[in-house]
Design an enzyme around this catalytic site. Sequence first.
Site, PDB file in Angstrom:
ATOM      1  N   ASP A 156       0.841  -1.192   0.000  1.00 45.30           N
ATOM      2  CA  ASP A 156       0.000   0.000   0.000  1.00 45.30           C
ATOM      3  C   ASP A 156       0.882   1.250   0.000  1.00 45.30           C
ATOM      4  O   ASP A 156       1.891   1.313   0.680  1.00 45.30           O
ATOM      5  CB  ASP A 156      -0.908  -0.002   1.241  1.00 45.30           C
ATOM      6  CG  ASP A 156      -2.036   1.004   1.140  1.00 45.30           C
ATOM      7  OD1 ASP A 156      -3.196   0.585   1.030  1.00 45.30           O
ATOM      8  OD2 ASP A 156      -1.758   2.236   1.155  1.00 45.30           O
ATOM      9  N   ASN A 158     -12.997  -3.124   2.461  1.00 50.61           N
ATOM     10  CA  ASN A 158     -13.999  -2.072   2.559  1.00 50.61           C
ATOM     11  C   ASN A 158     -14.886  -2.079   1.323  1.00 50.61           C
ATOM     12  O   ASN A 158     -14.392  -2.284   0.211  1.00 50.61           O
ATOM     13  CB  ASN A 158     -13.314  -0.705   2.689  1.00 50.61           C
ATOM     14  CG  ASN A 158     -12.428  -0.620   3.918  1.00 50.61           C
ATOM     15  OD1 ASN A 158     -12.835  -1.013   5.002  1.00 50.61           O
ATOM     16  ND2 ASN A 158     -11.218  -0.113   3.752  1.00 50.61           N
ATOM     17  N   HIS A 208     -10.351  -5.170  -3.302  1.00 54.30           N
ATOM     18  CA  HIS A 208      -9.032  -5.405  -2.730  1.00 54.30           C
ATOM     19  C   HIS A 208      -9.151  -5.842  -1.285  1.00 54.30           C
ATOM     20  O   HIS A 208     -10.051  -5.435  -0.569  1.00 54.30           O
ATOM     21  CB  HIS A 208      -8.133  -4.166  -2.837  1.00 54.30           C
ATOM     22  CG  HIS A 208      -8.751  -2.904  -2.310  1.00 54.30           C
ATOM     23  ND1 HIS A 208      -9.688  -2.191  -3.015  1.00 54.30           N
ATOM     24  CD2 HIS A 208      -8.556  -2.232  -1.156  1.00 54.30           C
ATOM     25  CE1 HIS A 208     -10.047  -1.118  -2.317  1.00 54.30           C
ATOM     26  NE2 HIS A 208      -9.394  -1.127  -1.177  1.00 54.30           N
ATOM     27  N   HIS A 258      -7.028  -5.753   2.189  1.00 50.78           N
ATOM     28  CA  HIS A 258      -5.878  -5.217   2.917  1.00 50.78           C
ATOM     29  C   HIS A 258      -5.338  -6.323   3.821  1.00 50.78           C
ATOM     30  O   HIS A 258      -6.119  -6.977   4.530  1.00 50.78           O
ATOM     31  CB  HIS A 258      -6.293  -4.060   3.828  1.00 50.78           C
ATOM     32  CG  HIS A 258      -6.847  -2.854   3.133  1.00 50.78           C
ATOM     33  ND1 HIS A 258      -6.112  -1.699   2.959  1.00 50.78           N
ATOM     34  CD2 HIS A 258      -8.070  -2.605   2.610  1.00 50.78           C
ATOM     35  CE1 HIS A 258      -6.871  -0.782   2.346  1.00 50.78           C
ATOM     36  NE2 HIS A 258      -8.064  -1.319   2.122  1.00 50.78           N
TER      37      HIS A 258
HETATM   38  P1  5GP Z   1      -9.867   1.525   0.440  1.00 53.40           P
HETATM   39  O1  5GP Z   1     -10.158   2.729   1.287  1.00 53.40           O
HETATM   40  O2  5GP Z   1     -10.469   1.642  -0.927  1.00 53.40           O
HETATM   41  O3  5GP Z   1     -10.217   0.241   1.134  1.00 53.40           O
HETATM   42  O4  5GP Z   1      -8.294   1.460   0.308  1.00 53.40           O
HETATM   43  C1  5GP Z   1      -7.582   1.973  -0.768  1.00 53.40           C
HETATM   44  C2  5GP Z   1      -6.102   1.847  -0.455  1.00 53.40           C
HETATM   45  O5  5GP Z   1      -5.383   2.040  -1.644  1.00 53.40           O
HETATM   46  C3  5GP Z   1      -5.591   2.876   0.561  1.00 53.40           C
HETATM   47  O6  5GP Z   1      -5.029   2.198   1.684  1.00 53.40           O
HETATM   48  C4  5GP Z   1      -4.549   3.674  -0.228  1.00 53.40           C
HETATM   49  O7  5GP Z   1      -3.418   4.020   0.549  1.00 53.40           O
HETATM   50  C5  5GP Z   1      -4.183   2.715  -1.351  1.00 53.40           C
HETATM   51  N1  5GP Z   1      -3.767   3.372  -2.588  1.00 53.40           N
HETATM   52  C6  5GP Z   1      -4.399   4.388  -3.239  1.00 53.40           C
HETATM   53  N2  5GP Z   1      -3.746   4.722  -4.360  1.00 53.40           N
HETATM   54  C7  5GP Z   1      -2.678   3.868  -4.442  1.00 53.40           C
HETATM   55  C8  5GP Z   1      -1.628   3.710  -5.407  1.00 53.40           C
HETATM   56  O8  5GP Z   1      -1.533   4.404  -6.411  1.00 53.40           O
HETATM   57  N3  5GP Z   1      -0.716   2.740  -5.145  1.00 53.40           N
HETATM   58  C9  5GP Z   1      -0.795   1.923  -4.048  1.00 53.40           C
HETATM   59  N4  5GP Z   1       0.157   1.000  -3.893  1.00 53.40           N
HETATM   60  N5  5GP Z   1      -1.764   2.051  -3.124  1.00 53.40           N
HETATM   61  C10 5GP Z   1      -2.704   3.007  -3.327  1.00 53.40           C
END
Ligand code: 5GP
Length: 127
Positions: A35, A97, A110, A112
């Site tokens: 991440d 999420n 995704h 985590h």
């Molecule tokens: P969500 O809130 O959708 O469950 O989590 C999205 C995750 O994607 C976040 O933890 C954020 O830090 C990660 N993220 C967003 N953009 C990028 C990116 O360009 N590269 C990587 N490796 N992680 C990303």
Amino acid sequence: MAYTYDPQNIFARILRGEIPNNTVLETEHTLAFHDIGPQAPIHVLVIPKGAYVNFDHFATGASAEEIADFTRAAAEVCRIVGATPGEGGGGYRTISNAGEAGVQEVPHYHLHILGGRVLGRMLQRID
Ligand code: 5GP
């Protein structure tokens, strides 16, 4: 249930190679990478290569082969990053999420994988 997938979301762009990522594991149907804004010493995202918006879309729309590949890849990531309990790792938490209540930011399914420290209780009590 109809799902609308945005092919311009950031993880779709990572899958197309338009944006770099720090890969942990790649399999036929799955990609896992660190991440960009880690919330724990271990913070890896596991995504299917298929165009699925969230967990329920993946669970209902993906093939058994994709689901098995994804699930086994996620477990393999835990081993690779040294988080697997019973194999010398300190444990981990998986989070997915979805939608508004889940505060999902990226609309590509995704998982985590978080670890490397004691993560505290899963949610703060509000009662
Ligand atoms: P969500 O809130 O959708 O469950 O989590 C999205 C995750 O994607 C976040 O933890 C954020 O830090 C990660 N993220 C967003 N953009 C990028 C990116 O360009 N590269 C990587 N490796 N992680 C990303």
